[in-house]
Design a protein around this motif. Structure first.
Motif, short mmCIF file in Angstrom:
data_model
loop_
_atom_site.label_atom_id
_atom_site.label_comp_id
_atom_site.label_asym_id
_atom_site.label_seq_id
_atom_site.Cartn_x
_atom_site.Cartn_y
_atom_site.Cartn_z
N TRP A 1 0.85 -1.21 0.00
CA TRP A 1 0.00 0.00 0.00
C TRP A 1 0.88 1.26 0.00
O TRP A 1 0.55 2.25 -0.65
CB TRP A 1 -0.90 -0.02 1.23
CG TRP A 1 -2.36 -0.30 0.99
CD1 TRP A 1 -3.39 0.51 1.36
CD2 TRP A 1 -2.97 -1.45 0.37
NE1 TRP A 1 -4.60 -0.06 1.01
CE2 TRP A 1 -4.37 -1.26 0.41
CE3 TRP A 1 -2.48 -2.64 -0.21
CZ2 TRP A 1 -5.28 -2.19 -0.11
CZ3 TRP A 1 -3.37 -3.55 -0.72
CH2 TRP A 1 -4.75 -3.33 -0.68
N LEU B 1 2.72 1.73 -3.50
CA LEU B 1 1.83 2.17 -4.58
C LEU B 1 1.00 3.40 -4.20
O LEU B 1 0.22 3.89 -5.01
CB LEU B 1 0.89 1.03 -4.98
CG LEU B 1 1.56 -0.25 -5.49
CD1 LEU B 1 0.51 -1.31 -5.81
CD2 LEU B 1 2.41 0.03 -6.71
N ILE C 1 -9.48 -11.09 -7.05
CA ILE C 1 -9.40 -9.92 -6.16
C ILE C 1 -10.72 -9.14 -6.20
O ILE C 1 -11.28 -8.78 -5.17
CB ILE C 1 -8.22 -9.01 -6.57
CG1 ILE C 1 -6.89 -9.73 -6.33
CG2 ILE C 1 -8.26 -7.69 -5.78
CD1 ILE C 1 -5.68 -9.02 -6.94
N ASP C 2 -11.21 -8.91 -7.41
CA ASP C 2 -12.48 -8.16 -7.54
C ASP C 2 -13.61 -8.88 -6.81
O ASP C 2 -14.44 -8.24 -6.16
CB ASP C 2 -12.84 -7.98 -9.03
CG ASP C 2 -11.97 -6.92 -9.70
OD1 ASP C 2 -11.06 -6.39 -9.04
OD2 ASP C 2 -12.21 -6.62 -10.89
N MET D 1 -12.90 -8.57 -2.90
CA MET D 1 -12.90 -7.20 -2.36
C MET D 1 -14.18 -6.44 -2.71
O MET D 1 -14.31 -5.26 -2.38
CB MET D 1 -11.68 -6.43 -2.89
CG MET D 1 -10.33 -7.04 -2.55
SD MET D 1 -9.98 -7.12 -0.76
CE MET D 1 -9.79 -5.37 -0.37
N TYR D 2 -15.12 -7.09 -3.36
CA TYR D 2 -16.31 -6.42 -3.88
C TYR D 2 -17.04 -5.61 -2.82
O TYR D 2 -17.52 -4.51 -3.07
CB TYR D 2 -17.27 -7.46 -4.49
CG TYR D 2 -18.48 -6.84 -5.10
CD1 TYR D 2 -18.45 -6.37 -6.41
CD2 TYR D 2 -19.67 -6.68 -4.37
CE1 TYR D 2 -19.56 -5.77 -6.98
CE2 TYR D 2 -20.77 -6.07 -4.93
CZ TYR D 2 -20.72 -5.61 -6.24
OH TYR D 2 -21.81 -5.01 -6.80
N TYR E 1 -9.71 1.84 -6.28
CA TYR E 1 -9.81 0.41 -6.55
C TYR E 1 -8.67 -0.14 -7.39
O TYR E 1 -8.18 -1.24 -7.18
CB TYR E 1 -11.13 0.11 -7.26
CG TYR E 1 -12.35 0.41 -6.43
CD1 TYR E 1 -12.51 -0.18 -5.17
CD2 TYR E 1 -13.34 1.27 -6.87
CE1 TYR E 1 -13.64 0.09 -4.41
CE2 TYR E 1 -14.47 1.53 -6.11
CZ TYR E 1 -14.62 0.93 -4.89
OH TYR E 1 -15.73 1.18 -4.13
N GLN E 2 -8.26 0.63 -8.41
CA GLN E 2 -7.22 0.13 -9.30
C GLN E 2 -5.94 -0.11 -8.51
O GLN E 2 -5.22 -1.06 -8.77
CB GLN E 2 -7.10 1.17 -10.41
CG GLN E 2 -5.77 1.57 -10.83
CD GLN E 2 -5.75 1.61 -12.35
OE1 GLN E 2 -6.63 1.08 -13.01
NE2 GLN E 2 -4.75 2.20 -12.91
N ARG E 3 -5.65 0.77 -7.55
CA ARG E 3 -4.44 0.60 -6.75
C ARG E 3 -4.62 -0.49 -5.69
O ARG E 3 -3.66 -1.12 -5.28
CB ARG E 3 -4.04 1.93 -6.11
CG ARG E 3 -3.56 2.91 -7.18
CD ARG E 3 -3.26 4.28 -6.62
NE ARG E 3 -3.03 5.21 -7.71
CZ ARG E 3 -1.96 6.00 -7.84
NH1 ARG E 3 -1.04 6.01 -6.89
NH2 ARG E 3 -1.83 6.80 -8.87
N ILE E 4 -5.86 -0.66 -5.23
CA ILE E 4 -6.12 -1.77 -4.29
C ILE E 4 -5.83 -3.10 -5.00
O ILE E 4 -5.14 -3.97 -4.46
CB ILE E 4 -7.57 -1.72 -3.79
CG1 ILE E 4 -7.75 -0.53 -2.83
CG2 ILE E 4 -7.96 -3.03 -3.10
CD1 ILE E 4 -9.19 -0.23 -2.46
N ARG E 5 -6.32 -3.21 -6.22
CA ARG E 5 -6.09 -4.43 -7.00
C ARG E 5 -4.59 -4.66 -7.20
O ARG E 5 -4.06 -5.75 -6.96
CB ARG E 5 -6.80 -4.31 -8.35
CG ARG E 5 -6.97 -5.61 -9.10
CD ARG E 5 -7.61 -5.37 -10.46
NE ARG E 5 -8.99 -4.91 -10.37
CZ ARG E 5 -9.44 -3.77 -10.93
NH1 ARG E 5 -8.63 -2.98 -11.61
NH2 ARG E 5 -10.70 -3.42 -10.81
#
Lengths: 728, 154
Positions: free
Chosen positions: B90, B93, B124-125, B128-129, B138-142
């Motif tokens: 985290w 990124l 992941i999606d 983490m939904y 979200y893009q960075r969480i992924r």
């Protein structure tokens, strides 16, 4: 290079005095210096004898990055690494910490944090550098021009010592009126992609303190039972059932009668007690219409002669040109009310100190708002009120109400007590969704005429909706000749050169409390402009990018808009989408910045549409923290697309029908598979970045859906899911 | 009712009414504020903690149901191998923006990586939904979950 011999002497005297160098502004707003916290000066930067620097951040940090960004400006000019500097949030002071674009008012909004601070913070850092260098030059007997500060060390001509050694001497010097700013060629930090957010570490380990995390000794938690219909008032209430809730303290109607304040020992007890209270509402003056009625009124206004002729065009001539055109395109659009729904529900905590000061702990987006309101509520002078600005868990506009709504609620709840116990006001998600201030519902009707060559010869554009600015303290600034610019921004000032354009505006009757919502008027104006541009391009048989470029010919801002359009198209592989994928594009200028976005979708409207990729190009002037710029574009896209897909606030009998995330569904991680952002290299001063990513996102998606389905009616009214778009 | 709550390796004697969500005991009684209140209806994930090592929504977990369980919050993640890897990813990124949802995102991501050391983007999606981020990080969480998987693999 060796440390200067006199270093020890300096250290001794400086440390003994607890010396520091503060560079800031005095009460007259003039740049000034001081040697301690007691001085009558609020600083932008503090430098200690230990060589550590602290930047004072005058803007709220709710994710958009000013804590890192403004600190970067100080660090760059001063000559320290990002490890040698930290940040604190500035106190409330509308003379020193005002937003330079807002007048004597401290606040964050309009994507101006970096734009208005750019010169101010660099000047403060540069002044500190020059004073420290002068002190060192005097001590060493060398020419100041031979010295610089590098990584926190005053260095040059064989000398080197910590800048902390010179803070005491520097604080005695005059502040240079025009310190030399470092040339772009010297920059190590501005534009450096390796810079990481300074607030990341505390946000990944649970240590970050948001206002919701305040827990003062002996505090009470207050929740408000609010009117379901805006404008309703408390007639009477019965709290007998609440008395069975352990931890319930008392309930009292707010002096405004807009709700009942429920006091409890903790949050859960406050929630339980509030549920147990029965209120009889007087709704005689409340809104009682449904969304359908409000929408009908807006749509009817679009067909009537507008109240305001915004661009003073000869509308009759424009209409005649459209009527006589070879091709006429007509489209009516509707945009619903939208809630902001920041992750951290609204809250703040208020206490009275032993000295009689009122202290507000708040993720304050506009500290001057509650500061002024509290002077009235508590009948105290400004210097008896303090605002402890804290991290805020999102806002998107919601924390900046012209009437300081939740801070006033907390003040009223506190003044009804004996003030011996701090009061923490907490909203829950239902309060947030139901009792909010909303992006107004807006309608647009556009008629575009094209000649036989597909060239626009007339564009009649009508807008109707509730004004955001009228009736607020911002009216004088934002409303001119009756026209609320925030309803027509993005059309009235578009860089497109559109021949024969008329723009009309009609304010519709107040339906609820409305408010700026990330990118304000651009949320709907960009949508309409860019969907119409696509429809016109299609009718003209031209490529949407080429068609737009033919109206971006004026040089200056038109060139910058054209450049992002071309870059986004190039990076997205415009026109060469993979098999089964369809692209849509949109470009818009807002808050001084230019953003183009290509949305690529797959699937179909029977089995479900998937958003595969969004490619963005942005020109926001100098990108101080490029990764923050990318992050804001990513977030702005998500915010715009998520709401356009499926969110709306509707009223039934005046009451909001939605209540929480299950029926105001946020964008989820699976909704957008990938976002790629490209930044245009620029030497222009920084412009906005928090909002400009949002406006082009929804129309780019809409244009992709229209291209895929060949049905532009699917995208004429938002949210799209309501209009018949099926997202997988 | 009096309850012995095992949290972050310590036992706390707390007094709470039956039906009190674990969230409010953690935040208001134990003053551990890393666990956030977002929606109160298990619809945003900001309140995610671990119960016996698995992510649960503490706003819908009641105090009477956790007496024999080990509860872990974000404040303890630095000492957890997977937790530390996720935090490192985290930071690398710069996933966070406002940061309010990120404790819950990280707690859920740790749960995912314990189950699935190398999740695909789709996995992941799926997992983490339920964790909402209004800043849309979200893009960075992924990417962060995938980066943490790599850190753990090394």
């Amino acid at each position: 290079m060796t440390a200067h011999l006199s270093r020890r002497g300096f250290l001794k005297s400086a440390a003994a005095a607890g010396a520091a160098l503060y560079i800031g502004a005095n009460a007259k707003g003039v740049m000034a210096a001081a040697s301690s916290a007691d001085a009558a000066l609020n600083p932008f930067v503090k430098i200690g004898a230990d060589g550590r620097a602290i930047a004072l951040i005058k803007h709220v940090e709710f994710g958009q990055g000013p804590a890192t960004g403004l600190t970067t400006l100080i660090a760059e000019e001063l000559g320290v690494t990002m490890d040698q500097i930290t940040y604190e949030f500035a106190p409330s002071d509308p003379q020193v910490y005002n937003n330079l674009l807002f007048g004597p008012f401290q606040g964050t909004g309009g994507s101006t944090a970096m734009a208005n601070s750019w010169m101010q913070y660099r000047n403060a850092g540069a002044a500190a550098r020059e004073m420290l260098i002068s002190a060192a030059a005097k001590e060493w007997g060398v020419d100041a021009a031979s010295l610089d500060i590098v990584d926190g060390m005053v260095t040059g001509g064989g000398n080197s010592a910590s800048m902390g050694d010179f803070v005491a001497a520097a604080a005695e010097m005059d502040v240079p009126a025009e310190p030399r700013l470092r040339d772009a060629s010297e920059w190590k930090l501005i534009g450096n992609d390796a810079t990481r957010r300074l607030d990341s570490p505390i946000k990944v380990n649970g240590q970050a303190q948001f206002a919701m995390d305040v827990h003062l000794d002996n505090q009470m938690v207050v929740m408000i039972k609010r009117t379901p219909q805006k404008g309703g008032v408390v007639a009477s209430f019965d709290d007998s059932a609440a008395k069975d809730v352990k931890g319930f303290i008392m309930a009292q109607a707010l002096p405004t009668k807009h709700g009942v304040a429920v006091y409890a020992e903790n949050t859960w007890a406050a929630m339980q007690a509030r549920n147990a209270i029965e209120v009889e509402w007087d709704n005689s003056a409340a809104e009682s219409r449904s969304s359908a009625e409000i929408k009908d009124e807006i749509m009817a206004a679009l067909d009537a002669e507008p109240t305001y002729n915004v661009n003073k065009a000869d509308r009759a001539a424009v209409k005649a040109a459209v009527d006589g055109a070879a091709t006429v395109l007509e489209k009516t659009f509707y945009f619903p009310l939208l809630a902001h729904a920041p992750m951290e529900p609204l809250n703040c905590t208020i206490e009275q100190t032993a000295e009689g000061k009122i202290v507000l702990h708040d993720g304050a987006q506009m500290p001057t708002g509650p500061h002024m309101a509290y002077q009235q509520i508590f009948e105290l002078p400004a210097d008896k009120i303090e605002i402890n600005s804290m991290l805020a868990g999102g806002s998107f506009g919601r924390r900046a109400t012209p009437d300081a709504d939740y801070q006033v609620e907390a003040g009223l709840a506190f003044i009804m007590t004996d003030r011996s116990r701090p009061v923490k006001l907490v909203w829950d998600r239902e309060d947030d969704i139901r009792s909010g201030y909303y992006r107004p519902a807006v309608g647009h009707k556009v008629r575009v005429g094209l000649d036989e060559n597909g060239t626009i010869i007339g564009w009649d554009h009508q807008v109707a909706g509730q004004s955001i600015m009228k009736g607020t303290a911002f009216e004088a600034m934002a409303v001119h000749e009756g026209i609320d610019h925030s309803t027509v921004e993005g059309i009235a000032d578009s860089p497109y050169t559109i021949p024969g354009q008329s723009l009309g505006l009609t304010d519709t009757k107040k339906a609820t409390s409305v408010l700026w919502w990330r990118s304000v008027g651009h949320t709907h104006t960009a949508y309409v402009m860019e969907v119409m541009m696509d429809l016109a391009a299609k009718a003209a048989g031209q490529d949407p990018v080429d068609f737009r470029l033919s109206y971006l010919t004026g040089g200056g801002e038109a060139d910058r808009k054209a450049a992002v359009l071309k870059l986004a198209a190039e990076k997205a592989g415009w026109g060469n989408a993979p098999a089964g994928h369809t692209q849509g594009i949109a470009v818009h200028k807002s808050f001084g910045s230019y953003v183009a976005e290509v949305v690529e979708i797959s699937g179909n409207n029977d089995d479900g549409i998937v958003i595969e990729k969004v490619t963005a190009a942005v020109d926001c002037g100098i990108a101080v923290n490029p990764d923050t710029v990318r992050a804001q574009i990513e977030g702005g896209i998500g915010y715009g697309i998520g709401h356009a897909m499926r969110d709306q606030i509707t009223l039934d009998g005046g009451a909001v029908e939605q209540s929480n995330f299950p029926d105001y569904e946020p964008l989820r991680i699976s909704d957008i598979k990938e976002i790629e952002t490209h930044i245009i290299a620029s030497a222009e001063a920084p412009t906005g970045i928090g909002e400009p990513g949002t406006p082009p996102s929804a129309p780019a998606l809409a244009n992709a859906i229209a291209a895929l389905t060949d049905d532009s009616q699917l995208i004429a009214e938002l949210p799209m899911a309501e209009a018949g778009v099926y997202f997988a | 009712m009096a309850i012995s709550l095992k949290l972050n390796g310590k036992t706390h004697e707390v007094e709470a009414e039956p039906g009190t969500p674990l969230l409010w005991v953690i935040r208001d009684e134990l003053k551990l504020t890393g666990t956030k209140f977002g929606c109160g209806v298990a619809s945003c994930g900001a309140c995610t903690v671990h119960m016996n090592g698995e992510p649960v929504r503490s706003c819908q977990t009641y105090i009477e149901d956790v007496e024999d369980a080990e509860i872990t919050t974000i404040e303890k993640m630095e000492e957890d191998k997977v937790g530390a890897a996720v935090q490192q990813a985290w930071l690398e990124l710069d996933v966070v923006q406002c940061g309010y949802c990120q404790s819950g995102q990280i707690m859920n991501a740790v749960g995912l990586l314990r189950e699935n050391a190398k999740p695909t983007a789709e996995e992941i999606d799926d997992y983490m939904y339920g964790n909402a981020c209004r800043c849309a990080t979200y893009q960075r969480i992924r990417a962060g979950v995938q980066r943490a998987a790599k850190i753990l693999e090394a």
